[in-house]
Design a protein around this motif. Sequence first.
Motif, PDB file in Angstrom:
ATOM      1  N   MET A  25       7.568 -10.902 -77.527  1.00  0.00           N
ATOM      2  CA  MET A  25       6.479 -10.255 -76.769  1.00  0.00           C
ATOM      3  C   MET A  25       5.119 -10.545 -77.390  1.00  0.00           C
ATOM      4  SD  MET A  25       7.785  -6.426 -75.640  1.00  0.00           S
ATOM      5  CE  MET A  25       6.389  -5.925 -74.633  1.00  0.00           C
ATOM      6  N   THR A  26       5.069 -10.485 -78.726  1.00  0.00           N
ATOM      7  CA  THR A  26       3.791 -10.718 -79.403  1.00  0.00           C
ATOM      8  C   THR A  26       3.276 -12.121 -79.115  1.00  0.00           C
ATOM      9  OG1 THR A  26       4.437  -9.193 -81.150  1.00  0.00           O
ATOM     10  CG2 THR A  26       2.633 -10.691 -81.658  1.00  0.00           C
ATOM     11  N   LEU A  27       4.169 -13.110 -79.190  1.00  0.00           N
ATOM     12  CA  LEU A  27       3.754 -14.481 -78.895  1.00  0.00           C
ATOM     13  C   LEU A  27       3.267 -14.587 -77.449  1.00  0.00           C
ATOM     14  CD1 LEU A  27       6.603 -16.413 -80.728  1.00  0.00           C
ATOM     15  CD2 LEU A  27       4.146 -16.607 -81.231  1.00  0.00           C
ATOM     16  N   CYS A  28       4.024 -13.995 -76.528  1.00  0.00           N
ATOM     17  CA  CYS A  28       3.660 -14.079 -75.111  1.00  0.00           C
ATOM     18  C   CYS A  28       2.300 -13.453 -74.833  1.00  0.00           C
ATOM     19  CB  CYS A  28       4.699 -13.372 -74.249  1.00  0.00           C
ATOM     20  SG  CYS A  28       6.245 -14.276 -74.146  1.00  0.00           S
ATOM     21  N   LEU A  29       2.002 -12.339 -75.498  1.00  0.00           N
ATOM     22  CA  LEU A  29       0.771 -11.615 -75.162  1.00  0.00           C
ATOM     23  C   LEU A  29      -0.426 -12.085 -75.967  1.00  0.00           C
ATOM     24  CD1 LEU A  29       2.243  -8.019 -74.786  1.00  0.00           C
ATOM     25  CD2 LEU A  29       1.507  -9.562 -72.966  1.00  0.00           C
ATOM     26  N   THR A  30      -0.204 -12.450 -77.234  1.00  0.00           N
ATOM     27  CA  THR A  30      -1.380 -12.678 -78.095  1.00  0.00           C
ATOM     28  C   THR A  30      -1.342 -13.994 -78.863  1.00  0.00           C
ATOM     29  OG1 THR A  30      -0.405 -11.369 -79.898  1.00  0.00           O
ATOM     30  CG2 THR A  30      -1.801 -10.184 -78.361  1.00  0.00           C
ATOM     31  N   HIS A  31      -0.498 -14.957 -78.476  1.00  0.00           N
ATOM     32  CA  HIS A  31      -0.572 -16.286 -79.097  1.00  0.00           C
ATOM     33  C   HIS A  31      -2.024 -16.780 -78.960  1.00  0.00           C
ATOM     34  CE1 HIS A  31      -0.248 -20.683 -79.392  1.00  0.00           C
ATOM     35  NE2 HIS A  31       0.832 -20.455 -80.129  1.00  0.00           N
ATOM     36  N   PRO A  32      -2.638 -17.266 -80.077  1.00  0.00           N
ATOM     37  CA  PRO A  32      -4.070 -17.566 -80.040  1.00  0.00           C
ATOM     38  C   PRO A  32      -4.463 -18.509 -78.899  1.00  0.00           C
ATOM     39  CG  PRO A  32      -3.208 -17.838 -82.272  1.00  0.00           C
ATOM     40  CD  PRO A  32      -2.038 -17.512 -81.388  1.00  0.00           C
ATOM     41  N   GLU A  33      -3.593 -19.463 -78.569  1.00  0.00           N
ATOM     42  CA  GLU A  33      -3.979 -20.430 -77.543  1.00  0.00           C
ATOM     43  C   GLU A  33      -3.376 -20.104 -76.170  1.00  0.00           C
ATOM     44  OE1 GLU A  33      -3.749 -25.262 -77.185  1.00  0.00           O
ATOM     45  OE2 GLU A  33      -3.208 -24.274 -79.081  1.00  0.00           O
ATOM     46  N   HIS A  34      -2.127 -19.640 -76.163  1.00  0.00           N
ATOM     47  CA  HIS A  34      -1.416 -19.512 -74.887  1.00  0.00           C
ATOM     48  C   HIS A  34      -1.066 -18.080 -74.501  1.00  0.00           C
ATOM     49  CE1 HIS A  34      -0.936 -23.851 -74.900  1.00  0.00           C
ATOM     50  NE2 HIS A  34      -0.357 -23.798 -76.090  1.00  0.00           N
ATOM     51  N   GLY A  35      -1.475 -17.087 -75.306  1.00  0.00           N
ATOM     52  CA  GLY A  35      -1.072 -15.707 -75.030  1.00  0.00           C
ATOM     53  C   GLY A  35      -1.689 -15.186 -73.739  1.00  0.00           C
ATOM     54  N   TYR A  36      -0.971 -14.288 -73.067  1.00  0.00           N
ATOM     55  CA  TYR A  36      -1.443 -13.753 -71.790  1.00  0.00           C
ATOM     56  C   TYR A  36      -2.789 -13.052 -71.947  1.00  0.00           C
ATOM     57  CZ  TYR A  36      -1.417 -11.097 -67.439  1.00  0.00           C
ATOM     58  OH  TYR A  36      -1.739 -10.566 -66.231  1.00  0.00           O
ATOM     59  N   TYR A  37      -2.915 -12.178 -72.952  1.00  0.00           N
ATOM     60  CA  TYR A  37      -4.183 -11.461 -73.129  1.00  0.00           C
ATOM     61  C   TYR A  37      -5.243 -12.326 -73.771  1.00  0.00           C
ATOM     62  CZ  TYR A  37      -2.249  -7.191 -71.418  1.00  0.00           C
ATOM     63  OH  TYR A  37      -1.697  -6.262 -70.599  1.00  0.00           O
ATOM     64  N   THR A  38      -4.835 -13.298 -74.592  1.00  0.00           N
ATOM     65  CA  THR A  38      -5.826 -14.115 -75.274  1.00  0.00           C
ATOM     66  C   THR A  38      -6.319 -15.271 -74.402  1.00  0.00           C
ATOM     67  OG1 THR A  38      -3.834 -14.709 -76.510  1.00  0.00           O
ATOM     68  CG2 THR A  38      -5.574 -13.673 -77.737  1.00  0.00           C
ATOM     69  N   SER A  39      -5.486 -15.762 -73.493  1.00  0.00           N
ATOM     70  CA  SER A  39      -5.899 -16.958 -72.748  1.00  0.00           C
ATOM     71  C   SER A  39      -6.251 -16.721 -71.283  1.00  0.00           C
ATOM     72  CB  SER A  39      -4.809 -18.024 -72.822  1.00  0.00           C
ATOM     73  OG  SER A  39      -3.728 -17.673 -71.981  1.00  0.00           O
ATOM     74  N   GLN A  40      -5.600 -15.775 -70.623  1.00  0.00           N
ATOM     75  CA  GLN A  40      -5.848 -15.618 -69.187  1.00  0.00           C
ATOM     76  C   GLN A  40      -7.243 -15.044 -68.962  1.00  0.00           C
ATOM     77  OE1 GLN A  40      -3.283 -16.221 -66.658  1.00  0.00           O
ATOM     78  NE2 GLN A  40      -2.344 -17.235 -68.390  1.00  0.00           N
ATOM     79  N   THR A  41      -7.957 -15.580 -67.984  1.00  0.00           N
ATOM     80  CA  THR A  41      -9.316 -15.076 -67.786  1.00  0.00           C
ATOM     81  C   THR A  41      -9.356 -13.943 -66.769  1.00  0.00           C
ATOM     82  OG1 THR A  41      -9.648 -16.857 -66.236  1.00  0.00           O
ATOM     83  CG2 THR A  41     -10.546 -17.165 -68.446  1.00  0.00           C
ATOM     84  N   GLN A  42      -8.457 -13.942 -65.803  1.00  0.00           N
ATOM     85  CA  GLN A  42      -8.522 -12.881 -64.806  1.00  0.00           C
ATOM     86  C   GLN A  42      -7.216 -12.105 -64.718  1.00  0.00           C
ATOM     87  OE1 GLN A  42      -9.314 -13.140 -60.500  1.00  0.00           O
ATOM     88  NE2 GLN A  42     -11.135 -12.102 -61.187  1.00  0.00           N
ATOM     89  N   VAL A  43      -7.204 -10.966 -65.407  1.00  0.00           N
ATOM     90  CA  VAL A  43      -5.962 -10.232 -65.528  1.00  0.00           C
ATOM     91  C   VAL A  43      -5.952  -9.001 -64.639  1.00  0.00           C
ATOM     92  CG1 VAL A  43      -4.522  -8.993 -67.174  1.00  0.00           C
ATOM     93  CG2 VAL A  43      -5.677 -11.070 -67.884  1.00  0.00           C
ATOM     94  N   PHE A  44      -7.126  -8.378 -64.476  1.00  0.00           N
ATOM     95  CA  PHE A  44      -7.152  -7.074 -63.812  1.00  0.00           C
ATOM     96  C   PHE A  44      -7.726  -7.144 -62.410  1.00  0.00           C
ATOM     97  CE2 PHE A  44      -7.998  -6.711 -68.266  1.00  0.00           C
ATOM     98  CZ  PHE A  44      -6.857  -6.061 -68.655  1.00  0.00           C
ATOM     99  N   GLY A  45      -7.506  -6.075 -61.708  1.00  0.00           N
ATOM    100  CA  GLY A  45      -8.129  -5.943 -60.396  1.00  0.00           C
ATOM    101  C   GLY A  45      -7.228  -6.510 -59.327  1.00  0.00           C
ATOM    102  N   ARG A  46      -7.710  -6.413 -58.113  1.00  0.00           N
ATOM    103  CA  ARG A  46      -6.889  -6.801 -56.979  1.00  0.00           C
ATOM    104  C   ARG A  46      -6.462  -8.259 -57.054  1.00  0.00           C
ATOM    105  NH1 ARG A  46      -8.285  -2.235 -53.733  1.00  0.00           N
ATOM    106  NH2 ARG A  46     -10.429  -2.241 -54.378  1.00  0.00           N
ATOM    107  N   LYS A  47      -7.349  -9.115 -57.616  1.00  0.00           N
ATOM    108  CA  LYS A  47      -7.026 -10.537 -57.661  1.00  0.00           C
ATOM    109  C   LYS A  47      -6.094 -10.861 -58.824  1.00  0.00           C
ATOM    110  CE  LYS A  47     -11.427 -12.242 -55.984  1.00  0.00           C
ATOM    111  NZ  LYS A  47     -12.469 -11.904 -56.932  1.00  0.00           N
ATOM    112  N   GLY A  48      -6.039 -10.015 -59.829  1.00  0.00           N
ATOM    113  CA  GLY A  48      -5.246 -10.310 -61.016  1.00  0.00           C
ATOM    114  C   GLY A  48      -3.786  -9.906 -60.831  1.00  0.00           C
ATOM    115  N   ASP A  49      -3.114  -9.685 -61.939  1.00  0.00           N
ATOM    116  CA  ASP A  49      -1.682  -9.419 -61.877  1.00  0.00           C
ATOM    117  C   ASP A  49      -1.335  -7.948 -61.665  1.00  0.00           C
ATOM    118  OD1 ASP A  49      -0.865 -12.027 -62.088  1.00  0.00           O
ATOM    119  OD2 ASP A  49      -1.017 -12.018 -64.268  1.00  0.00           O
ATOM    120  N   PHE A  50      -2.216  -7.057 -62.060  1.00  0.00           N
ATOM    121  CA  PHE A  50      -1.913  -5.639 -61.864  1.00  0.00           C
ATOM    122  C   PHE A  50      -3.210  -4.833 -61.782  1.00  0.00           C
ATOM    123  CE2 PHE A  50      -2.914  -4.532 -66.243  1.00  0.00           C
ATOM    124  CZ  PHE A  50      -2.700  -5.722 -66.896  1.00  0.00           C
TER     125      PHE A  50
END
Length: 365
Positions: A25-50
């Motif tokens: 989970m840690t790698l998936c969410l916060t990997h410096p280059e590929h983590g979901y929270y560290t790399s994705q630019t649009q996570v929130f709101g109607r256009k994002g994932d949740f």
Amino acid sequence: MTTPLGKIIADMIQSSGPMDLATYMTLCLTHPEHGYYTSQTQVFGRKGDFVTAPEISQLFGEMIGFWVADLWAQLNKPAPFILAELGGGKGTMMRDALRVLARIPGLVQGMRLCLVEISEARIAEQAAALNGYDVTWYAQLDELPNDVPIIIVNNEFFDVLPVRQVIGTAQGVDEVVVGLSQNGELQLGRVARVPSDLPLLSSPRRDDKDGEVVEFSPARDAVARAIYQRVRHQGGAMLTIDYGYDTPTGVSTIQAVQGHTRVDFLSAPGEVDLTALVDFARLKQLAVENDLQVAGPVGQGDFLLNLGITERAEKLRANASNDQVRDIRSALDRLTGADQMGSLFRVLCAYHDPAQQLHPAGFNP
Ligand code: SAH
């Protein structure tokens, strides 16, 4: 087809063996280059994932603002004091709370606004949302100033901190791990071992049903302890709101969401949001162990209704267009409805109150 991070994880498993779920989970969410929270630019709101509560309506952040103002008054209006948020997303909750707080005489003058955030993209959004306020960002909780009273708030923060899972067996304990299938794909497996940081209370018991999953989270425990020690030392409180349960569920609660739909959590490492429900009994127990008082957990619906969200919505409605009136009604429903966010989201306050004089708002009608 896996993702670039999926390939990295598969290589790690190839060379060092199966990986526990928290490492995954840690790698998936916060990997410096590929983590979901560290790399994705649009996570929130109607256009994002949740969509999170503050993104549904300004009412949510405003109620948090009223709550903070009330507690600050009960603490005898300390100045200076720290208002800290952990994992503030787009900064919406804090922006809406500050609109309320700015109207309380003497409050913002003595307030030091401190945000703890791991993602550069979120920091940029928070800076834009909080334009005009004096904000300091920290990458880590332990960098927060520790010399004055502190009020810490967080929404959907603990659920992104990783969990591990064990299952009791006739022979002892298995840990659930991520391994590789014959053709090199990520797959779940089990390794017979008792993780060294498994809390005694979380150990599977003999009377557990066959296959019952016990989740525990050394990462959450560490964060909760660090917060509680601070609150005890500096005075103040933590208010936490999250997707969770008061008694363990016996099943895996790890979930992956992409484009508002649930997907297999091994399917696209780094490209989907991963969370696990928060164990509120554990958060409460750790607060008590650290000599704090606890209010809750209660459902988010009750909490917001106790704080007067209906009355606040009435006020907004008075100046609203027909469309806006409909939006306000639907937001109120989503935030408080028992079949929506009202009961699955729980609210807990842990506070330092040796003289037993405080009554955090929202926990009683
Ligand atoms: N509170 C916001 C966002 C929730 S998502 C809302 O309700 O909309 C989780 C947030 O925590 C994101 O801002 C994410 O970037 C941040 N985050 C994730 N892991 C973190 C960590 N280890 N330390 C600090 N922030 C973290």
